[in-house]
Motif scaffolding. Structure first.
Motif, PDB file in Angstrom:
ATOM      1  N   SER A 254      50.048  34.334  43.749  1.00 45.32           N
ATOM      2  CA  SER A 254      48.871  33.985  44.542  1.00 45.32           C
ATOM      3  C   SER A 254      47.646  33.845  43.661  1.00 45.32           C
ATOM      4  O   SER A 254      46.827  32.933  43.846  1.00 45.32           O
ATOM      5  CB  SER A 254      48.607  35.058  45.605  1.00 45.32           C
ATOM      6  OG  SER A 254      49.656  35.153  46.527  1.00 45.32           O
ATOM      7  N   THR A 255      47.519  34.742  42.698  1.00 50.73           N
ATOM      8  CA  THR A 255      46.365  34.682  41.796  1.00 50.73           C
ATOM      9  C   THR A 255      46.356  33.389  40.996  1.00 50.73           C
ATOM     10  O   THR A 255      45.317  32.721  40.868  1.00 50.73           O
ATOM     11  CB  THR A 255      46.373  35.901  40.858  1.00 50.73           C
ATOM     12  OG1 THR A 255      46.283  37.108  41.650  1.00 50.73           O
ATOM     13  CG2 THR A 255      45.203  35.855  39.884  1.00 50.73           C
ATOM     14  N   LEU A 258      45.510  30.431  43.400  1.00 52.15           N
ATOM     15  CA  LEU A 258      44.105  30.407  43.790  1.00 52.15           C
ATOM     16  C   LEU A 258      43.206  29.989  42.627  1.00 52.15           C
ATOM     17  O   LEU A 258      42.229  29.252  42.823  1.00 52.15           O
ATOM     18  CB  LEU A 258      43.681  31.771  44.333  1.00 52.15           C
ATOM     19  CG  LEU A 258      44.254  32.115  45.709  1.00 52.15           C
ATOM     20  CD1 LEU A 258      44.063  33.596  46.021  1.00 52.15           C
ATOM     21  CD2 LEU A 258      43.611  31.251  46.801  1.00 52.15           C
ATOM     22  N   LEU A 259      43.512  30.434  41.427  1.00 52.65           N
ATOM     23  CA  LEU A 259      42.735  30.009  40.266  1.00 52.65           C
ATOM     24  C   LEU A 259      42.868  28.503  40.039  1.00 52.65           C
ATOM     25  O   LEU A 259      41.945  27.865  39.523  1.00 52.65           O
ATOM     26  CB  LEU A 259      43.175  30.777  39.014  1.00 52.65           C
ATOM     27  CG  LEU A 259      42.814  32.262  38.983  1.00 52.65           C
ATOM     28  CD1 LEU A 259      43.450  32.952  37.775  1.00 52.65           C
ATOM     29  CD2 LEU A 259      41.286  32.450  38.963  1.00 52.65           C
ATOM     30  N   PRO A 262      40.221  26.318  43.018  1.00 53.62           N
ATOM     31  CA  PRO A 262      38.963  27.082  43.088  1.00 53.62           C
ATOM     32  C   PRO A 262      38.218  26.933  44.409  1.00 53.62           C
ATOM     33  O   PRO A 262      37.507  27.860  44.812  1.00 53.62           O
ATOM     34  CB  PRO A 262      38.143  26.540  41.914  1.00 53.62           C
ATOM     35  CG  PRO A 262      38.781  25.234  41.553  1.00 53.62           C
ATOM     36  CD  PRO A 262      40.221  25.375  41.889  1.00 53.62           C
ATOM     37  N   GLN A 264      39.588  26.885  47.344  1.00 53.80           N
ATOM     38  CA  GLN A 264      40.217  27.857  48.238  1.00 53.80           C
ATOM     39  C   GLN A 264      39.862  29.283  47.831  1.00 53.80           C
ATOM     40  O   GLN A 264      39.614  30.142  48.671  1.00 53.80           O
ATOM     41  CB  GLN A 264      41.738  27.674  48.227  1.00 53.80           C
ATOM     42  CG  GLN A 264      42.202  26.295  48.654  1.00 53.80           C
ATOM     43  CD  GLN A 264      41.824  25.956  50.079  1.00 53.80           C
ATOM     44  OE1 GLN A 264      42.309  26.580  51.017  1.00 53.80           O
ATOM     45  NE2 GLN A 264      40.949  24.975  50.253  1.00 53.80           N
ATOM     46  N   LEU A 265      39.809  29.527  46.531  1.00 51.98           N
ATOM     47  CA  LEU A 265      39.434  30.852  46.036  1.00 51.98           C
ATOM     48  C   LEU A 265      37.999  31.187  46.430  1.00 51.98           C
ATOM     49  O   LEU A 265      37.700  32.328  46.805  1.00 51.98           O
ATOM     50  CB  LEU A 265      39.606  30.919  44.520  1.00 51.98           C
ATOM     51  CG  LEU A 265      39.235  32.242  43.845  1.00 51.98           C
ATOM     52  CD1 LEU A 265      40.006  33.410  44.449  1.00 51.98           C
ATOM     53  CD2 LEU A 265      39.490  32.156  42.345  1.00 51.98           C
ATOM     54  N   ASP A 266      37.114  30.203  46.373  1.00 50.19           N
ATOM     55  CA  ASP A 266      35.720  30.433  46.757  1.00 50.19           C
ATOM     56  C   ASP A 266      35.621  30.881  48.215  1.00 50.19           C
ATOM     57  O   ASP A 266      34.845  31.792  48.544  1.00 50.19           O
ATOM     58  CB  ASP A 266      34.893  29.157  46.554  1.00 50.19           C
ATOM     59  CG  ASP A 266      34.597  28.882  45.089  1.00 50.19           C
ATOM     60  OD1 ASP A 266      34.767  29.796  44.257  1.00 50.19           O
ATOM     61  OD2 ASP A 266      34.203  27.739  44.770  1.00 50.19           O
ATOM     62  N   ARG A 269      36.906  34.465  48.353  1.00 42.40           N
ATOM     63  CA  ARG A 269      36.034  35.402  47.647  1.00 42.40           C
ATOM     64  C   ARG A 269      34.749  35.682  48.423  1.00 42.40           C
ATOM     65  O   ARG A 269      34.207  36.792  48.378  1.00 42.40           O
ATOM     66  CB  ARG A 269      35.688  34.830  46.266  1.00 42.40           C
ATOM     67  CG  ARG A 269      34.869  35.774  45.398  1.00 42.40           C
ATOM     68  CD  ARG A 269      34.354  35.062  44.160  1.00 42.40           C
ATOM     69  NE  ARG A 269      35.422  34.704  43.255  1.00 42.40           N
ATOM     70  CZ  ARG A 269      35.678  33.457  42.840  1.00 42.40           C
ATOM     71  NH1 ARG A 269      34.970  32.445  43.315  1.00 42.40           N
ATOM     72  NH2 ARG A 269      36.646  33.220  41.979  1.00 42.40           N
ATOM     73  N   TYR A 369      43.832  40.516  48.582  1.00 39.61           N
ATOM     74  CA  TYR A 369      43.069  39.263  48.582  1.00 39.61           C
ATOM     75  C   TYR A 369      41.591  39.482  48.931  1.00 39.61           C
ATOM     76  O   TYR A 369      40.724  38.734  48.478  1.00 39.61           O
ATOM     77  CB  TYR A 369      43.663  38.269  49.576  1.00 39.61           C
ATOM     78  CG  TYR A 369      45.046  37.771  49.254  1.00 39.61           C
ATOM     79  CD1 TYR A 369      45.662  38.043  48.037  1.00 39.61           C
ATOM     80  CD2 TYR A 369      45.762  37.032  50.183  1.00 39.61           C
ATOM     81  CE1 TYR A 369      46.938  37.594  47.758  1.00 39.61           C
ATOM     82  CE2 TYR A 369      47.049  36.569  49.918  1.00 39.61           C
ATOM     83  CZ  TYR A 369      47.632  36.858  48.700  1.00 39.61           C
ATOM     84  OH  TYR A 369      48.890  36.410  48.437  1.00 39.61           O
ATOM     85  N   TYR A 373      39.484  39.566  44.152  1.00 38.67           N
ATOM     86  CA  TYR A 373      38.697  38.409  43.722  1.00 38.67           C
ATOM     87  C   TYR A 373      37.209  38.592  43.987  1.00 38.67           C
ATOM     88  O   TYR A 373      36.379  37.934  43.349  1.00 38.67           O
ATOM     89  CB  TYR A 373      39.221  37.150  44.417  1.00 38.67           C
ATOM     90  CG  TYR A 373      40.724  37.050  44.343  1.00 38.67           C
ATOM     91  CD1 TYR A 373      41.390  37.043  43.117  1.00 38.67           C
ATOM     92  CD2 TYR A 373      41.504  37.004  45.505  1.00 38.67           C
ATOM     93  CE1 TYR A 373      42.776  36.988  43.050  1.00 38.67           C
ATOM     94  CE2 TYR A 373      42.892  36.950  45.446  1.00 38.67           C
ATOM     95  CZ  TYR A 373      43.510  36.943  44.214  1.00 38.67           C
ATOM     96  OH  TYR A 373      44.881  36.895  44.147  1.00 38.67           O
TER      97      TYR A 373
END
Length: 406
Positions: A254-255, A258-259, A262, A264-266, A269, A369, A373
């Motif tokens: 997942s990490t 997501l990286l 970005p 989706q990670l934003d 986060r 999650y 992050y």
């Protein structure tokens, strides 16, 4: 060719081997051959390691139909069952049919109820926070697998079972042997025997001195005559392995995903909405699918799947990684979108054998999650993605190491 089926008799040389190779540049996507089969030949024969040719069921709706069909069996020792490897034996109730499956599953189901799992959330949050504290206090880069992804679920399942976490090197090493496709039957048998002996001793200790933990619950069932000691030990083996190995790989994958996304990670986060986090968990479970060997069954009597006659004694494999990428079930399925409703995925299977521990896995991932992050907002890979070693040789997909920095 849409809706076509393969014919072993007509095209024996065209039967592909299974499992299939993933494209190195697309480690999260199902193998191209699997995608082509879903589009062009959703019911196909494939060849396994032992030369057998079970049916591969690649469409989402067909997979669910098979998994819900009481005319197929999960019994691994039945003739025709498509085994994943030589010597691959039963792991407690997951390789049994009802009524035995239901009887044994019922012995531990209360420990994984939504209410019981919710009560564990503060303890899991503490485990996650302390693991992050330790990482932040140490040097970088750090291997996220060793420092975080593996310890967190290991600590959680150890707390639930009351297995000493100090023994984690032992049971994690045993697990690596058991889930590696390259292990010989002798190696796998010896490893399973060691872990079973270890857990049998812990169950024995609980018979003399019980506490408020899952192993004590199994011991109580033994004393009540509801379980044999062998059944209790087999259940403990299953729970310990599944309780840490799968979630650990999911955290690491997942990490990476997501990286690489970005946007989706934003979203993840920056949110404080638990519904957004829960949605992200479901979408990542759909998108990543860490169990790539497929759900496996054997027909107990003649059945029909997607218009294809399946004789009794014939094996069936339902690869959930391609089922969860079916455009008939998920729009634009190769796109990671944590805002979509992906709760109907088959990452945990379907039907009576659906994963017992899914409430716990979901809760752990939600805590991870919503914490990792945000607490390390500049988290990034410390190596090029091409340098990562993915577990293409395992029954559970993941990454061996994940060097990160911030």
């Amino acid at each position: 060719m849409s809706g076509a089926v393969s014919s072993v008799e007509e095209n024996p040389a065209e039967i592909p081997d299974y499992p299939m190779t993933r494209a190195a540049e697309c480690p999260f996507d199902p193998p191209p051959t699997l995608k082509a089969l879903q589009q062009e030949c959703p019911m196909a024969r494939v060849r396994l390691w032992d030369g057998s040719t079970p049916w591969l069921v690649t469409r989402y709706a067909d997979q669910r139909a098979v998994l819900a069909n009481r005319k197929v069996s999960a019994e691994m020792h039945r003739p025709g069952y498509p085994r994943q490897a030589p010597g691959n034996g039963t792991l407690s109730f997951i390789g049994m049919d009802d009524p035995e499956h239901a009887r044994l599953r019922r012995m531990v189901s209360a420990a994984f109820s939504v209410k019981r799992v919710a009560a564990m959330r503060p303890a899991v949050q503490k485990i996650v926070d302390e693991a992050i504290d330790t990482m932040l206090a140490g040097p970088t880069p750090v291997d996220l697998v060793e420092a975080f992804a593996l310890p967190v679920p290991s600590l959680v399942i150890c707390d639930l079972l009351d297995v000493p976490y100090d023994d984690h090197d032992f049971f994690q090493s045993i697990t690596r042997t058991l889930v590696n496709r390259g292990s010989t039957p002798e190696q796998r048998g010896a490893a399973h025997g060691q872990l079973a002996g270890y857990l049998d001793a812990l169950v024995g200790a609980k018979l003399a001195d019980r506490g408020d933990d899952l192993l004590s619950g199994l011991a109580a069932r033994i004393e009540a005559g509801e379980l044999t000691r062998q059944e209790a030990t087999a259940t403990a083996v299953l729970l310990l392995i599944a309780g840490h190995e799968t979630t650990a790989n999911m955290i690491a994958l997942s990490t990476i995903a997501l990286l690489e996304h970005p946007d989706q990670l934003d979203i993840l986060r920056e949110t404080d909405d638990p519904k957004v986090v829960a949605s992200a968990v479901e979408e990542l479970l759909r998108y990543l699918n860490i169990t790539h060997g497929g759900r496996r069954r054997v027909a107990l009597e003649d059945i029909e799947v997607a218009g294809q006659h399946i004789p009794a004694g014939t094996g069936l494999i339902m690869p959930n990684d391609i089922g969860n990428r079916d455009p008939e079930a998920f729009a634009d399925p190769d796109r990671l979108d944590i805002g979509r409703d992906a709760r109907h995925h088959v990452a945990f299977g379907f039907g009576v054998h659906q994963c017992l521990g899914q409430p716990l896995a979901r809760m752990e991932l939600q805590v991870v999650y919503s914490t990792l992050y945000r607490r390390i907002p500049t988290l990034r890979l410390a190596v090029e993605r091409e340098q990562l070693r993915f577990k293409t040789d395992g029954f559970v997909y993941g990454v061996y190491e994940l060097p990160v920095t911030w």
